[in-house]
Design a protein around this motif. Structure first.
Motif: not given
Length: 195
Positions: A79-80, A84, A90, A94, A97, A101
């Protein structure tokens, strides 16, 4: 009842799963990448029918909590990188991130991912970035500098070197090819050599 589904990585996948489940009479109350919520519960026979239906279309029910975490990692990365719009890179690294999440320490996520997928999160991210670069090159909307910036490469040379290692040719050669060898997101090569 919520079902977690492996290889459900794009909007078309969501549509196919919804159509399949509704076709056999299930009421889908919520659906997204990697999961579907249906009204009620499934008995063992109906569960097997759903499992076989999903397998027919290349999906798989996830019954293991750790496998569900790994699928969530993959879904978040895809998704990231692929959702985009190239207006900005970004926003964060990661590891932060994923921790934010998923709610587990990165060392746990990294070890779990490597154990189940037989590759590292970093290599998986690289393979997804290269696949996104291939898509952007194919579409021709952005030049290599813009692509490198949006995918957070330190330079065009860094992207080009990594691209050549993964794909076997430079981005310029790829752009000139008549046949484009893009991969489905759930089939992206996992064994990426690090530069």
């Amino acid at each position: 009842m919520q079902l977690l589904i492996k290889n459900m990585v794009c909007n078309r996948c969501v549509r196919v799963v919804r159509e399949d489940l509704e076709h056999i009479g299930l009421k889908v109350s919520n659906i997204g990448l990697g999961f579907v919520e249906i009204d009620g519960n499934l008995d063992e026979v109906f569960y097997k029918q759903v499992q076989n239906l999903l397998l027919r279309d290349g999906f798989e029910l996830i019954e293991n909590h750790q496998a569900a975490i790994v699928e969530n990692i993959k879904r978040l990365i895809i998704n990231e990188i692929h959702s985009q719009k190239n207006e900005k890179p970004i926003s964060q690294n990661f590891s932060d991130f994923l921790v934010k999440h998923i709610g587990h320490e990165y060392s746990y996520l990294s070890t779990l991912f490597s154990t189940i997928e037989k590759t590292t999160i970093e290599k998986y991210i690289i393979s997804q970035k290269i696949e996104r670069a291939k898509e952007l090159l194919f579409n021709g909307e952005f030049n290599l500098s813009e692509i490198a910036w949006s995918l957070e490469y330190s330079s065009v040379a860094h992207l080009s070197n990594q691209f050549k290692q993964v794909v076997g040719i430079t981005p310029s050669e790829y752009k000139r090819q008549k046949v484009k060898n893009r991969l489905p997101l759930d089939g992206v090569k996992k064994d990426v050599k690090m530069i």
